[in-house]
Each structure stands twice: as C-alpha cells, then as structure tokens.
Design an enzyme around this catalytic site. Structure first.
Site, PDB file in Angstrom:
ATOM      1  N   ASP A  50       1.295  15.977   4.983  1.00 40.37           N
ATOM      2  CA  ASP A  50       1.928  15.739   3.686  1.00 40.37           C
ATOM      3  C   ASP A  50       3.387  15.328   3.868  1.00 40.37           C
ATOM      4  OD1 ASP A  50       2.707  15.725   1.049  1.00 40.37           O
ATOM      5  OD2 ASP A  50       2.732  17.907   0.835  1.00 40.37           O
TER       6      ASP A  50
ATOM      7  N   HIS B 188      -1.433  16.920   0.804  1.00 40.15           N
ATOM      8  CA  HIS B 188      -0.672  17.491  -0.303  1.00 40.15           C
ATOM      9  C   HIS B 188      -1.473  18.579  -1.027  1.00 40.15           C
ATOM     10  CE1 HIS B 188       2.899  17.378  -2.681  1.00 40.15           C
ATOM     11  NE2 HIS B 188       2.333  16.943  -3.777  1.00 40.15           N
TER      12      HIS B 188
ATOM     13  N   SER C 136       3.131  21.067  -5.325  1.00 38.67           N
ATOM     14  CA  SER C 136       4.126  20.002  -5.432  1.00 38.67           C
ATOM     15  C   SER C 136       5.288  20.480  -6.305  1.00 38.67           C
ATOM     16  CB  SER C 136       3.470  18.733  -5.992  1.00 38.67           C
ATOM     17  OG  SER C 136       4.290  17.610  -5.817  1.00 38.67           O
TER      18      SER C 136
END
Length: 482
Positions: free
Chosen positions: A407, A432, A155
């Site tokens: 995601d 994710h 991320s």
C-alpha cells in the site's frame, strides 16, 4: 441457528464477490453544523447504518466505523471483518457517514457552493458528530453498564478511528486504524516516499513494466507535441474527448497517475469491485501487456493502453475513456479535494529516477494558489499535526495501526509500535486496508494472523473497560455508604 445462517450468508457473499451482502437499517441523527462555537446554530442530519442482529444490549460492545470520504454504504459493504466478528463479541454494528459525503449534506445542494457553507467540512467536526451519535446510542444504558466502543476505519477513516481514541478516550475504548497515514504530513514523511512504493509494486511484477511506464511519459510528450499526434493518441486510446491542447495532455497524465496509484492500493489477491471492477493481483495482470520497455514510442503507448484498460475497462463494457472523470470519482473527490486544500495537506513529489513518474517537485505556493482558485481557501499544512500530535502520540493507548507494505499509503503510516498498547501491525502482502475486508480463501497468512491479533486486542480492551466500570461502581457504592 440464526448465527449459522448469517455465517453462511457471509461466506457466500465472499465467494461470489457480490455487493449488498450485509443487512442493516438506515437511520439519521441530527447534529450541529458547528460543534465549537456559539455563533452558528444550524443543524443537519448525518446518516448511519445499524445492525443489531448479535448485540447484547446490556453492555455488548459497539463496533463503530468512522466513515470517511464517500457514501457510507460503500464502506459498509467493503469492511467485512467487522461483520464477521460481530457474533463472537455480541456487538452492535454502526457505520457512521462523514459529514458532506453521501447523503449527509449540511446545506443540501448549497453545501459545496462557497466557503461559508463548506467550511465546516473538517475531521474535528466529524469526530464530534461521532461522539454525539455514540452518546445518543448509549443514552438509555446505565452509567456503569454502558457498551464499550471499538472504532474501526480504513485509510482516512483509519486516521479518524485513531484520532477518535486520542481525542475522546472517555468514549472510545480502542481503535483498529487500518492503512491510516497519520504521518503523511509536512515535515513528518519525505514527499517522494508515496510514489516510490507505487513504483516498487510495479517493479515487483516486472522491471520491464515499471521501466515502460517510466519511459511512457516522454513518449506521451513527444507524440502529443503535434496536432496529428494528439489525434492519433485520442483514437488509439479511445478517448471520449480528443486531446486538443497541452492542458488536455496534462490532464491525461494526471489521470494516469491516479490509475497507477489506485492499482497499487487495490492490488488485492482476489477480484474486487471497490473503486472499479478488477481482477486478482491487477498490477501483475496489467504488467503482462508491458513486457518490453525498448519498444518505439507509438507501440509502447499502444501496449500501455492495454495495461491501463485492466483498470479502466476490465469488464469490456466501457465504450470510451473519460479522462475528465477522476479515477476515484466514487469516493467523493470534491469533498476530499477541499479537505486536502485545508487541513489534510499531504505533500507528494517524484524524481523520475527512483520512481516511474515524471519529475515533479512539491511546490506549496503553487499548491496553495491552486486551492484558492478552486475553493477560495488557503491550506494550513501544520494544522493536523498541531491538533492530533503527528509523531508525538506516546501518551495515547489502545490503538492498532496496521499497514500493508504493498500500500503506497504505508509511507505515512505508523510502522513501529509506540508502546505495549499502541501497536503497529505490518502485513507484507497487504494492499490498502485489505485486513478490514471480508475473509477470502486467497488471503495471505499475514492478513489472517493480523485479524486474529485484532480480536485478541479487542477482547483485551473490552475487559479493561468492564474492569474500569466495575471499579467505578465499587467506588461509588463505597462513597455512598460512607
């Protein structure tokens, strides 16, 4: 024997889905508050976690996690891939905490009080912290026998891992940047892309499910248009604080958006406890409660409450729902909100037709005013692209950008390889940064294959690094002789 025990422990941790599975010591390292000027001489300590169980000190690699927006222990406990391959590579494991998160607060309790204290919360400053930490960790190694550093991150942490290699190639040999939306900025990615992926995740589970959510916004507006309706919804949804005014309804809808987004991000094939306790494939589980989009408004909202309870109360232990609590409260939302109001401006919008959300345009002026009201700062939407290059990263090397197509952050990810050494890895069944998590029997084949590819590239980067070190040593020896 020690390696066998460690492997067994990792397997048990994975199967039992327990937290605190990994052993590490907690250390601290002093860094400047401001790396880039000579006007501020303040310093503070960042926290980092260390495991040297498998490290070969005479040049074994350093696996370095570039900590992102939260307490670093949470990322250490949810990034099992690094732990699983450490023995094979004889690696030192480091998880470095991002400044202003967890326990790494430059000004203690004053860190978030006003811009003069908070203004040093930037990605550039964090990367400089990490560079200093690595120099410290390798200070006792000889110049030509230093440990190659492989950066990992997911991320925002994945963005940092990629940018770390770009900005400090003399320090970082290669990076695994998982679910890293480095293109989720103004002019690079359409603002509607993010919520369309969220919608597609729910549509894949059931078209009735996504249609029910699409219709729920109007139902919420209609039901809460009266005092009696607000009281009914507050009771039906077991809200901790009753809805009393229109602002409360807006907060409720923002809270719902967070829930749908997080469910898409965490749509893993097995139970997890990352942001919240969740079952395997939580969207599929939630959508079982939304089989009929033609329901009347109140029955529809009652069904919706059951669906969102999969996220908010899967354990059944929550007595009431607090919509004032951000759905990502454990991820350091205050710090990230500030970063989103300065350099991490990621435009998002919805049209209500191609997605399941209410129509909402991207209004930068309004966004900027909101940021100023909260933080007394104005966002700079072009800053990250100016500093890191945006799409123009053709001159960099040794980065793997991985993205799961489940995601929503893949909307701003690098989805095509840029060169032979800047590769895009697509994981169709991945949510994710699923690929950075520990191995699980439920992992799809695409994740298993991606992890094998990462190990191949890590081996290649380490060989390249050692070859360069050998070449430098020979040149030095030749020059000394001459």
């Amino acid at each position: 024997m020690a390696g066998t025990v460690a492997s067994l422990a990792l397997t048990l941790c994975t199967l039992l889905s327990t937290a605190y599975c990994y052993n590490y010591s907690t250390e601290r390292f002093r860094v400047p508050v401001d790396h880039f000027s000579f006007a501020v001489n303040d310093t503070f300590e960042i926290r980092y976690l260390v495991n040297a169980d498998h490290w070969r000190e005479d040049g074994g690699p350093i696996f370095f996690y570039t900590g992102n927006e939260g307490d670093i222990t949470m990322f250490a406990e949810n990034t099992g891939f690094m732990w699983e391959i450490a023995e094979k590579f004889k690696a030192l494991i480091i998880f470095a905490e991002h400044r202003y998160y967890g326990e790494s607060l430059p000004y203690g309790n004053n860190s978030y009080t006003e811009p003069k204290y908070l203004g040093y919360l930037t990605s550039q400053q964090a990367l400089a912290d990490y560079a200093d930490l690595i120099k410290y960790l390798t200070a006792n190694q000889t110049e030509y026998n230093k440990s190659p550093v492989i950066a990992f991150g997911g991320s925002y942490g994945g963005m940092l891992a990629a940018w770390f290699r770009m900005k400090y190639p003399h320090i970082v040999a290669g990076s695994i940047a998982a679910s890293a939306p480095i293109l989720q900025f103004t002019g690079l990615t359409p603002c509607e892309a993010f919520y369309r992926i969220v919608t597609s995740d729910f549509e894949a589970a059931s078209s009735e499910c996504s249609n029910s959510i699409r219709k729920s916004w109007k139902a919420i507006n209609n039901v809460t248009s009266s005092d009696g309706g607000r009281a009914w919804l507050s009771s039906a949804w077991q809200l901790c604080k009753p809805l009393q005014k229109q602002g409360d309804v807006s907060a409720l809808k923002d809270w719902l958006i967070d829930i749908y987004t997080n469910m898409a991000m965490l749509n893993y094939p097995y139970p997890t406890n990352f942001l919240a306790p969740l079952p395997a494939k939580p969207i599929k589980v939630a959508c079982q409660f939304l089989p009929d989009s033609k329901q009347e408004e109140k029955p529809l909202l009652q069904s919706l409450f059951k669906a969102i309870s999969v996220y908010t109360n899967y354990t059944g232990k929550t007595k009431c729902l607090d919509i004032g609590e951000d759905a990502t409260s454990d991820l350091g939302e205050r710090g990230w909100d500030f970063q989103a109001c300065t350099e991490m401006v990621m435009p998002m919008c919805s049209d209500g037709r191609h997605d399941m959300f209410e129509k909402k345009a991207w209004d930068f002026t309004q966004y900027s005013d909101t940021c100023y009201k909260k933080w007394k700062v104005r966002p700079q939407p072009d800053l990250a692209v100016k500093i890191y290059g945006g799409k123009d990263i053709s001159t960099t090397s040794n980065i793997i950008f991985s993205n799961g197509l489940l995601d929503p952050w893949s909307s701003g990810g690098v989805l095509r390889s840029m060169s032979t050494s800047v590769r895009a890895v697509i994981i169709p069944e991945g949510a994710h940064h699923l690929d950075l998590r520990a191995s699980n029997p439920a992992d799809p084949t695409s994740v298993i294959e991606a992890r094998r590819a990462y190990q191949y590239f890590i081996s290649t980067w380490i060989k390249q690094y050692r070859k360069q070190q050998t070449k430098k040593k020979r040149l030095l020896s030749r020059n000394t002789t001459e």
